[in-house]
Motif scaffolding. Structure first.
Motif, PDB file in Angstrom:
ATOM      1  N   THR A  31      49.301 -36.933  19.671  1.00 16.90           N
ATOM      2  CA  THR A  31      48.854 -36.948  18.282  1.00 16.90           C
ATOM      3  C   THR A  31      48.738 -35.512  17.787  1.00 16.90           C
ATOM      4  OG1 THR A  31      47.547 -38.968  18.651  1.00 16.90           O
ATOM      5  CG2 THR A  31      46.992 -37.647  16.713  1.00 16.90           C
ATOM      6  N   TRP A  32      49.209 -35.299  16.566  1.00 13.97           N
ATOM      7  CA  TRP A  32      49.002 -34.011  15.902  1.00 13.97           C
ATOM      8  C   TRP A  32      48.169 -34.262  14.650  1.00 13.97           C
ATOM      9  CZ3 TRP A  32      50.267 -29.084  17.327  1.00 13.97           C
ATOM     10  CH2 TRP A  32      51.194 -28.929  18.367  1.00 13.97           C
ATOM     11  N   LEU A  33      47.182 -33.406  14.456  1.00 15.88           N
ATOM     12  CA  LEU A  33      46.311 -33.527  13.296  1.00 15.88           C
ATOM     13  C   LEU A  33      46.274 -32.192  12.560  1.00 15.88           C
ATOM     14  CD1 LEU A  33      43.370 -35.262  15.200  1.00 15.88           C
ATOM     15  CD2 LEU A  33      45.066 -36.412  13.768  1.00 15.88           C
ATOM     16  N   TRP A  34      46.175 -32.277  11.246  1.00 17.85           N
ATOM     17  CA  TRP A  34      46.029 -31.069  10.431  1.00 17.85           C
ATOM     18  C   TRP A  34      44.724 -31.161   9.646  1.00 17.85           C
ATOM     19  CZ3 TRP A  34      48.771 -26.649  10.596  1.00 17.85           C
ATOM     20  CH2 TRP A  34      50.000 -26.673  11.279  1.00 17.85           C
ATOM     21  N   LEU A  46      43.444 -33.700   6.952  1.00 20.63           N
ATOM     22  CA  LEU A  46      44.446 -33.747   5.899  1.00 20.63           C
ATOM     23  C   LEU A  46      45.515 -34.793   6.223  1.00 20.63           C
ATOM     24  CD1 LEU A  46      45.007 -29.917   5.369  1.00 20.63           C
ATOM     25  CD2 LEU A  46      43.587 -31.442   3.995  1.00 20.63           C
ATOM     26  N   ILE A  47      46.093 -34.649   7.394  1.00 16.67           N
ATOM     27  CA  ILE A  47      47.188 -35.538   7.799  1.00 16.67           C
ATOM     28  C   ILE A  47      47.093 -35.785   9.302  1.00 16.67           C
ATOM     29  CG2 ILE A  47      49.696 -35.710   8.097  1.00 16.67           C
ATOM     30  CD1 ILE A  47      50.102 -34.265   5.505  1.00 16.67           C
ATOM     31  N   ALA A  48      47.391 -37.017   9.714  1.00 10.74           N
ATOM     32  CA  ALA A  48      47.457 -37.377  11.125  1.00 10.74           C
ATOM     33  C   ALA A  48      48.861 -37.868  11.443  1.00 10.74           C
ATOM     34  CB  ALA A  48      46.432 -38.457  11.448  1.00 10.74           C
ATOM     35  N   LEU A  49      49.388 -37.418  12.565  1.00  9.84           N
ATOM     36  CA  LEU A  49      50.745 -37.775  12.987  1.00  9.84           C
ATOM     37  C   LEU A  49      50.681 -38.382  14.375  1.00  9.84           C
ATOM     38  CD1 LEU A  49      52.205 -34.340  11.927  1.00  9.84           C
ATOM     39  CD2 LEU A  49      52.710 -36.483  10.755  1.00  9.84           C
ATOM     40  N   TYR A  50      51.351 -39.530  14.545  1.00 10.12           N
ATOM     41  CA  TYR A  50      51.204 -40.266  15.801  1.00 10.12           C
ATOM     42  C   TYR A  50      52.504 -40.483  16.564  1.00 10.12           C
ATOM     43  CZ  TYR A  50      46.675 -41.319  13.682  1.00 10.12           C
ATOM     44  OH  TYR A  50      45.432 -41.220  13.098  1.00 10.12           O
ATOM     45  N   LYS A  51      53.642 -40.216  15.917  1.00  8.82           N
ATOM     46  CA  LYS A  51      54.929 -40.469  16.579  1.00  8.82           C
ATOM     47  C   LYS A  51      55.846 -39.276  16.452  1.00  8.82           C
ATOM     48  CE  LYS A  51      57.157 -44.194  15.701  1.00  8.82           C
ATOM     49  NZ  LYS A  51      57.766 -45.329  14.981  1.00  8.82           N
ATOM     50  N   CYS A  89      45.665 -26.771  13.013  1.00 13.19           N
ATOM     51  CA  CYS A  89      46.334 -27.891  13.656  1.00 13.19           C
ATOM     52  C   CYS A  89      45.498 -28.260  14.886  1.00 13.19           C
ATOM     53  CB  CYS A  89      47.756 -27.525  14.077  1.00 13.19           C
ATOM     54  SG  CYS A  89      47.850 -26.198  15.295  1.00 13.19           S
ATOM     55  N   ALA A  90      45.623 -29.489  15.301  1.00  9.01           N
ATOM     56  CA  ALA A  90      44.928 -29.945  16.503  1.00  9.01           C
ATOM     57  C   ALA A  90      45.805 -30.976  17.192  1.00  9.01           C
ATOM     58  CB  ALA A  90      43.564 -30.548  16.167  1.00  9.01           C
ATOM     59  N   GLY A  91      45.849 -30.881  18.500  1.00 10.86           N
ATOM     60  CA  GLY A  91      46.642 -31.829  19.272  1.00 10.86           C
ATOM     61  C   GLY A  91      45.749 -32.637  20.189  1.00 10.86           C
ATOM     62  N   GLN A  92      46.182 -33.848  20.424  1.00 12.81           N
ATOM     63  CA  GLN A  92      45.443 -34.730  21.326  1.00 12.81           C
ATOM     64  C   GLN A  92      46.427 -35.331  22.308  1.00 12.81           C
ATOM     65  OE1 GLN A  92      45.087 -38.631  20.691  1.00 12.81           O
ATOM     66  NE2 GLN A  92      44.302 -38.664  22.765  1.00 12.81           N
ATOM     67  N   PHE A  93      46.060 -35.264  23.577  1.00 16.92           N
ATOM     68  CA  PHE A  93      46.937 -35.758  24.624  1.00 16.92           C
ATOM     69  C   PHE A  93      46.273 -36.895  25.371  1.00 16.92           C
ATOM     70  CE2 PHE A  93      50.249 -35.738  27.652  1.00 16.92           C
ATOM     71  CZ  PHE A  93      49.681 -35.935  28.906  1.00 16.92           C
ATOM     72  N   GLY A  94      47.092 -37.840  25.795  1.00 18.33           N
ATOM     73  CA  GLY A  94      46.561 -38.907  26.620  1.00 18.33           C
ATOM     74  C   GLY A  94      45.978 -40.028  25.794  1.00 18.33           C
ATOM     75  N   ALA A  95      44.981 -40.684  26.349  1.00 21.33           N
ATOM     76  CA  ALA A  95      44.400 -41.868  25.713  1.00 21.33           C
ATOM     77  C   ALA A  95      43.695 -41.507  24.415  1.00 21.33           C
ATOM     78  CB  ALA A  95      43.402 -42.528  26.664  1.00 21.33           C
ATOM     79  N   ALA A  96      43.677 -42.478  23.521  1.00 22.73           N
ATOM     80  CA  ALA A  96      42.964 -42.284  22.260  1.00 22.73           C
ATOM     81  C   ALA A  96      41.510 -41.963  22.566  1.00 22.73           C
ATOM     82  CB  ALA A  96      43.053 -43.545  21.416  1.00 22.73           C
ATOM     83  N   GLY A  97      40.971 -40.974  21.855  1.00 20.63           N
ATOM     84  CA  GLY A  97      39.590 -40.591  22.077  1.00 20.63           C
ATOM     85  C   GLY A  97      39.439 -39.396  22.996  1.00 20.63           C
ATOM     86  N   ASN A  98      40.568 -38.944  23.562  1.00 19.55           N
ATOM     87  CA  ASN A  98      40.501 -37.718  24.350  1.00 19.55           C
ATOM     88  C   ASN A  98      40.212 -36.527  23.433  1.00 19.55           C
ATOM     89  OD1 ASN A  98      40.972 -39.067  26.679  1.00 19.55           O
ATOM     90  ND2 ASN A  98      42.976 -38.164  27.098  1.00 19.55           N
TER      91      ASN A  98
END
Lengths: 112, 113
Positions: A31-34, A46-51, A89-98
């Protein structure tokens, strides 16, 4: 650990100009988040990207999740004075909620 | 959307004293909350992840005995800075995880004098 390189660190804008910033990572994210942060406030999403490859717009903002899952960009079209602030920007790796990993931020300022 | 309320918004304390910062999820239950620290002109640095009813998980280099985190209910997590020193002066931000993703509080400006 994972690191996000965000560029540029700062930029000056003139009203009406388009603005672009990006983040790159040495490892992949799910997941990438701005976010935008105004002085003395917490970040606001602002925006969340999942794919991978996803291109998403929110008004004058457009962001894309890179195909390699290691990068993302944010564009602001026709900037206005209230676009001034710090963008993360922020990135999230692995399971949702990490936990999130944040980039260093891009400080958007108004040209004197 | 989800709302996270953080209090106080700013606090000044004397060296050696303790300060408690509260983070409440107003319209959702936050099983997980995150605590960040932000120095001027820098990014957010994760301090710890707190899960309701269990011990917090601290990031490397963060002293758990100095930054006490309590997450006793699904709507409240607290961060207590114990025996504060001037170098603890910073902007502390919490974040709750909801169905809408990660929602941030408005932050607490801590100044230790």
């Amino acid at each position: 650990g994972q690191q996000l390189n965000q560029s540029p660190q700062s930029m000056f804008i003139q009203e009406g100009e388009d603005v672009s910033m990006n983040c790159t990572s040495s490892s992949i994210f799910n997941t990438w988040l701005w976010y935008k942060q105004d002085p003395g406030e917490g970040p606001v999403l602002l925006i969340a990207l999942y794919k991978a490859g996803e291109l998403t717009s929110n008004g004058r903002l457009t962001a894309q999740f890179g195909i390699t899952r290691k990068d993302s960009f944010l564009n602001i079209s026709a900037s206005i004075p209230s676009d001034v602030g710090i963008y993360f920007c922020a990135g999230q790796f692995g399971a949702a909620g990490n936990k999130l990993t944040f980039g260093g931020g891009t400080r958007v300022l108004v040209k004197p | 959307g989800a709302v996270v309320s953080q209090h106080p918004s700013w606090v000044i304390c004397k060296s050696g004293t303790s300060v408690k910062i509260e983070c409440r999820s107003l319209d959702f239950q936050a099983t997980t909350m995150f605590w960040y620290r932000q120095f001027p002109k820098q990014s957010l640095m994760l301090m710890a992840t707190s899960n309701e009813g269990s011990k917090a998980t601290y990031e490397q280099g963060v002293e758990k005995d100095k930054f006490l985190i309590n997450h006793a209910s699904l709507t409240l997590s607290t961060l207590t800075v114990t025996s504060a020193h001037p170098e603890d002066s910073s902007f502390y931000i919490c974040s709750g995880l909801s169905n809408y993703g990660y929602t941030f509080g408005s932050g607490t400006r801590l100044t230790v004098v």
